[in-house]
Design a protein around this motif. Structure first.
Motif, PDB file in Angstrom:
ATOM      1  N   SER A 512       6.397   3.741  -2.618  1.00  0.00           N
ATOM      2  CA  SER A 512       6.356   3.116  -1.292  1.00  0.00           C
ATOM      3  C   SER A 512       5.346   1.985  -1.224  1.00  0.00           C
ATOM      4  O   SER A 512       5.302   1.252  -0.237  1.00  0.00           O
ATOM      5  CB  SER A 512       6.023   4.176  -0.231  1.00  0.00           C
ATOM      6  N   CYS A 513       4.535   1.829  -2.273  1.00  0.00           N
ATOM      7  CA  CYS A 513       3.571   0.724  -2.330  1.00  0.00           C
ATOM      8  C   CYS A 513       4.079  -0.419  -3.202  1.00  0.00           C
ATOM      9  O   CYS A 513       3.326  -1.341  -3.506  1.00  0.00           O
ATOM     10  CB  CYS A 513       2.237   1.222  -2.882  1.00  0.00           C
ATOM     11  N   GLN A 514       5.336  -0.341  -3.614  1.00  0.00           N
ATOM     12  CA  GLN A 514       5.893  -1.370  -4.487  1.00  0.00           C
ATOM     13  C   GLN A 514       6.957  -2.163  -3.745  1.00  0.00           C
ATOM     14  O   GLN A 514       7.826  -1.572  -3.109  1.00  0.00           O
ATOM     15  CB  GLN A 514       6.498  -0.739  -5.744  1.00  0.00           C
ATOM     16  N   ARG A 515       6.860  -3.453  -3.831  1.00  0.00           N
ATOM     17  CA  ARG A 515       7.844  -4.321  -3.192  1.00  0.00           C
ATOM     18  C   ARG A 515       8.918  -4.675  -4.209  1.00  0.00           C
ATOM     19  O   ARG A 515       8.630  -5.237  -5.256  1.00  0.00           O
ATOM     20  CB  ARG A 515       7.177  -5.594  -2.678  1.00  0.00           C
ATOM     21  N   GLN A 516      10.170  -4.297  -3.889  1.00  0.00           N
ATOM     22  CA  GLN A 516      11.318  -4.573  -4.771  1.00  0.00           C
ATOM     23  C   GLN A 516      11.055  -4.046  -6.181  1.00  0.00           C
ATOM     24  O   GLN A 516      11.293  -4.726  -7.186  1.00  0.00           O
ATOM     25  CB  GLN A 516      11.609  -6.075  -4.811  1.00  0.00           C
ATOM     26  N   CYS A 521       1.292  -2.601  -5.063  1.00  0.00           N
ATOM     27  CA  CYS A 521       0.441  -3.415  -4.177  1.00  0.00           C
ATOM     28  C   CYS A 521       0.187  -4.808  -4.765  1.00  0.00           C
ATOM     29  O   CYS A 521      -0.882  -5.404  -4.553  1.00  0.00           O
ATOM     30  CB  CYS A 521      -0.878  -2.716  -3.873  1.00  0.00           C
ATOM     31  N   GLU A 522       1.175  -5.306  -5.524  1.00  0.00           N
ATOM     32  CA  GLU A 522       1.108  -6.633  -6.145  1.00  0.00           C
ATOM     33  C   GLU A 522      -0.129  -6.804  -7.027  1.00  0.00           C
ATOM     34  O   GLU A 522      -0.561  -7.925  -7.307  1.00  0.00           O
ATOM     35  CB  GLU A 522       1.116  -7.744  -5.071  1.00  0.00           C
ATOM     36  N   CYS A 527      -2.979   1.984  -3.896  1.00  0.00           N
ATOM     37  CA  CYS A 527      -2.002   2.751  -3.121  1.00  0.00           C
ATOM     38  C   CYS A 527      -2.691   4.019  -2.643  1.00  0.00           C
ATOM     39  O   CYS A 527      -2.998   4.919  -3.435  1.00  0.00           O
ATOM     40  CB  CYS A 527      -0.780   3.071  -3.976  1.00  0.00           C
ATOM     41  N   CYS A 532      -0.647   0.566   1.093  1.00  0.00           N
ATOM     42  CA  CYS A 532      -1.538  -0.290   0.316  1.00  0.00           C
ATOM     43  C   CYS A 532      -2.848  -0.536   1.060  1.00  0.00           C
ATOM     44  O   CYS A 532      -2.849  -0.926   2.239  1.00  0.00           O
ATOM     45  CB  CYS A 532      -0.862  -1.631   0.015  1.00  0.00           C
ATOM     46  N   ASP A 546       1.924  -5.868   3.976  1.00  0.00           N
ATOM     47  CA  ASP A 546       2.273  -4.472   3.691  1.00  0.00           C
ATOM     48  C   ASP A 546       2.072  -4.120   2.226  1.00  0.00           C
ATOM     49  O   ASP A 546       1.800  -2.962   1.887  1.00  0.00           O
ATOM     50  CB  ASP A 546       3.729  -4.199   4.092  1.00  0.00           C
ATOM     51  N   PHE A 547       2.244  -5.129   1.370  1.00  0.00           N
ATOM     52  CA  PHE A 547       2.097  -4.880  -0.068  1.00  0.00           C
ATOM     53  C   PHE A 547       0.980  -5.739  -0.666  1.00  0.00           C
ATOM     54  O   PHE A 547       0.983  -6.015  -1.865  1.00  0.00           O
ATOM     55  CB  PHE A 547       3.423  -5.162  -0.787  1.00  0.00           C
ATOM     56  N   GLU A 549       0.643  -8.764  -0.430  1.00  0.00           N
ATOM     57  CA  GLU A 549       1.274  -9.924  -1.048  1.00  0.00           C
ATOM     58  C   GLU A 549       0.695 -11.247  -0.567  1.00  0.00           C
ATOM     59  O   GLU A 549       0.993 -12.306  -1.124  1.00  0.00           O
ATOM     60  CB  GLU A 549       2.781  -9.903  -0.785  1.00  0.00           C
TER      61      GLU A 549
END
Length: 767
Positions: A512-516, A521-522, A527, A532, A546-547, A549
């Motif tokens: 849930s802390c990963q975007r795509q 958390c980039e 996390c 994040c 949210d991440f 980014e």
């Protein structure tokens, strides 16, 4: 967490409450008082608490990465880390064995290189330099193996070599009291095309007049290393010449076997090993065996049976690289004593074989003793320090310290003109660029048995003294501290193990802390409990989103200022102050450069940015007036022109809806618009003439339509009927004529037949 303290109350109760609130992660603002009025006891109590807060476990601030724990010593101290709490492993060098250098060679194993074993432990990327000393021991033993070409062209040389023993031993005795000499001979492989394989020729490959001729052979070991002059003379005297067909000889075959068959040759462990190769011809090398159908490559092994190379006719010649490797491995230094005709060939070979020399033989080899002595002096006075089995990601640089030193190098160090008994040294710098443990390599002088073994390890982990408490308070009682960082127990995660996984597994929370499905958390945050918690940037601001980014430091710059100093950076994009625009807020808001002759902005086909038109696709700068890549409006607007002007065509029933918004039209007798002239054929086949002028906007036209269409005249019915009748009549007449012709042809055929029969009848009557 942050404690806001302007001044302190002298109330112990309030001080204690503030500390508790800090521990709970809340802000605390105490009453404004003078610090000097605080009771000394409470001041000490409060200051002690904040000293504890700056302990190694609490070194990182909220949102900071744990990576900030690794920095230069100056930066760590500036951030509040105590000097005694900084872990900075130093490079460590330990001499495991360092026997002193020998002066004379009267010892069983004289020492010429010191130290002999070193252990290094250093940080990855750092260098360690140590000194290596070398001294040529006086009277160091010499083993000389005389390897002679016995092909027929060396007949005269063999006679002189038989008388060579006395002079050769005399020359070696001037160098050392511990000299030994061996002898070997070679010709070539006993197969075609190198040797005549006729049975008689194999047994006697020389001329018929030569009585002393031995059978053809590849390589023969004649005499083991011996200190006896008489034994050498007797064995050499027994030798006779042989022969082969081609000019190049099997000298590399012979040298390879002499190098790898050490126990059969008699090389001593502690000696200077020399091979003296005498020949007047070139040499065969790897690949030449294919001429005789020999495809098996040389495997660098010893195949000596009854003092003969047993696989001479089964195995290919060695390559120069293979030979050089084995000579270096066995500390053998070759001296090529060759005739003037092949001097250049062997000089090129010598360049590829370390520690080798080339000398020119006289036509009868009488100068061979002086040649060997000179070559030995050149070889022994040049000390080349190099290494073997160097691990990956390790670099070694040699810096010679002597009178005639070569340049520093990462493959070898060279000192020339080194005298017997003269001590020289080399500074050796070792650098490891990756982590490793107990990797070893050897450093040695070429042609000398002595070696230095270096064992290398790197410090790639912090040597922390961690508390043994597995439920440390710093980790919320759910983990232990490892180098100031929490290592959480099973079921807990987070920077301080503050998050319990519960029914979910750790993978789900981290996902849930990963975007795509990207980096957690980039890579800019931690996390924590499935969300994040962003780190701070180097400048002190925070990543956000949210991440994590977004950051507010990587917007476009203008005049080396973020957003030109005229806006705010938000998540990588500039939000410009009033009156400015552009990707870096580099422009004042203005439309002067975008205004057209009819006082519109970019003719309504683009936007004005930074006082320049940014046109829609296809339209051209500077004002977006023309579109080179657009479809011809004469074709796209034809249906609308037909329905608006003549109430016909595909849009006849919904002309107003389909066309009234994009075309303003007039019916005219003569057009006044000159911008675009069109002539198209409508659905009735008539030619419509109209002119178009594009108004402001992308799909907005004014059209002038000529009232009169050019329509083709209808076909004449009478002409069509008359033509059809005439065509039918003509076809009928042609058919009748064709039938008549066929009947005529048939009648003509019958008549001729009748005439022939009539003539036959008259001949019968006369008879």
């Amino acid at each position: 967490m942050r404690v806001l303290i302007d001044c302190l109350s002298y109330s112990q109760q309030k001080v204690t409450l503030c500390i508790r609130m800090y521990i709970l992660g809340k802000n605390c603002l105490l009453e404004t008082r003078q610090m000097s009025t605080l009771n000394l006891k409470y001041r000490i109590y409060f200051v002690t608490f904040f000293v504890l807060l700056r302990s190694p476990q609490n070194f990182t601030k909220a949102g900071e990465q744990d990576a900030v724990r690794c920095d230069t010593q100056t930066q760590l101290i500036r951030r509040g880390c105590k000097r005694e709490e900084i872990i900075s492993p130093e490079n460590n060098l330990k001499i495991v064995q360092g026997d002193s250098l020998s002066t004379l060679s009267n010892q069983p194993e004289p020492v010429q290189l010191s130290p002999q074993k070193i252990s290094l432990r250093q940080r990855s990327g750092h260098s360690t330099t140590f000194s290596v000393s070398f001294k040529r021991a006086e009277g160091y033993p010499v083993d000389l193996y005389y390897l002679m070409d016995l092909s027929y062209s060396m007949k005269d040389d063999l006679k002189n070599v038989k008388e060579l023993g006395k002079d050769l031993f005399a020359a070696l005795n001037t160098i050392t009291k511990y000299a030994q000499i061996g002898f070997g001979a070679f010709v070539d492989k006993t197969v075609l095309p190198y040797t005549n394989i006729n049975k008689e020729k194999l047994l006697k490959p020389c001329d018929e007049n030569d009585q002393h001729c031995q059978a053809a052979f590849g390589y023969r070991h004649v005499l083991n290393m011996t200190p006896s002059e008489d034994e050498f003379k007797n064995k050499v005297t027994e030798q006779s010449i042989s022969g082969n067909l081609d000019s190049p000889e099997g000298s590399l075959d012979a040298m390879m076997q002499a190098a790898v068959c050490g126990d059969k040759i008699g090389w001593r462990n502690s000696s200077t090993r020399l091979i003296v190769l005498t020949t007047d011809a070139g040499f065969h090398m790897a690949g030449d065996g294919k001429l005789a159908g020999i495809l098996e490559p040389n495997d660098k092994q010893c195949y000596m049976e009854n003092n003969l190379y047993s696989k001479s006719s089964e195995m290919d010649y060695p390559s120069v690289g293979q030979l050089a490797m084995q000579l270096e491995k066995n500390n053998i230094q070759p001296i090529f004593a060759v005739t003037k005709e092949v001097e250049n060939v062997y000089k090129q070979l010598s360049k590829m074989i370390p520690k080798s020399e080339v000398g020119v033989l006289s036509s009868d080899s009488k100068n061979v003793v002086q040649l060997i002595k000179s070559a030995y002096n050149r070889l022994s006075s040049k000390v080349t320090l190099t290494h073997d089995n160097l691990p990956a990601n390790v670099r070694v640089v040699y810096t010679p310290k002597c009178d005639h030193a070569g340049p520093p190098g990462d493959s070898e160090g060279v000192c020339d003109n080194v005298r017997v008994g003269q001590e020289i040294s080399f500074d050796v710098t070792v650098t490891a660029t990756s982590c490793m443990e107990d990797k070893s390599f050897t450093i040695r002088p070429l042609g000398i048995k002595d070696t230095l073994t270096v064992t290398l390890s790197t410090n790639c982990e912090c040597q922390c003294v961690d508390p043994q408490n597995s439920s440390h308070p710093h980790c919320t009682g759910k983990g232990q501290v490892s180098c100031g960082i929490c290592s959480c127990s099973e079921g807990s995660i987070g920077q301080f193990c503050e998050c319990s996984i519960g029914a979910k597994d750790e993978r789900t929370l981290r996902a849930s802390c990963q975007r795509q499905n990207g980096t957690e958390c980039e890579g800019r945050g931690d996390c924590v409990c499935g969300r994040c918690k962003c780190h701070t940037t180097e400048s002190g601001s925070s990543y956000h989103g949210d991440f994590c980014e977004c950051d507010d430091e990587h917007c476009e710059k203008f005049l080396n200022k973020l957003c030109g100093g005229r806006g705010k950076c938000n998540c990588g994009k500039c939000e410009c102050d009033g009156g400015y625009e552009g990707s870096a807020c580099q422009c004042r808001v203005s439309e002067e450069g975008c205004r057209t002759l009819n006082n519109t902005v970019c003719y309504g086909r683009g936007t004005c940015k930074c006082n320049r038109c940014e046109c829609r696709e296809g339209y051209q700068n500077p004002r977006c007036q023309t579109c080179l890549g657009c479809t011809d409006p004469c074709q796209t607007k034809l249906n609308c022109i037909e329905c608006l002007g003549f109430e016909s065509g595909p849009f006849k029933k919904n002309c107003t809806v389909a066309c009234s918004k994009s075309i303003y039209h007039e019916m005219v007798d003569q057009s006044t618009i000159q911008s675009r002239k069109c002539q198209q054929k409508d659905s009735d086949g008539c030619w419509i003439k109209f002119n178009l002028d594009q108004l402001v906007g992308e799909d907005n036209y004014k059209a002038e339509i000529l009232k009169q269409r050019d329509c083709p005249e209808p076909p004449s019915v009478t002409a069509i009927i008359g033509g059809s009748i005439a065509s039918v009549a003509l076809i009928g007449i042609l058919l009748l004529m064709l039938i008549k012709l066929l009947i005529y042809m048939k009648d003509l055929k019958e008549f001729r037949k009748f005439e022939n029969e009539k003539k036959k009848s008259k001949w019968a009557e006369v008879r």
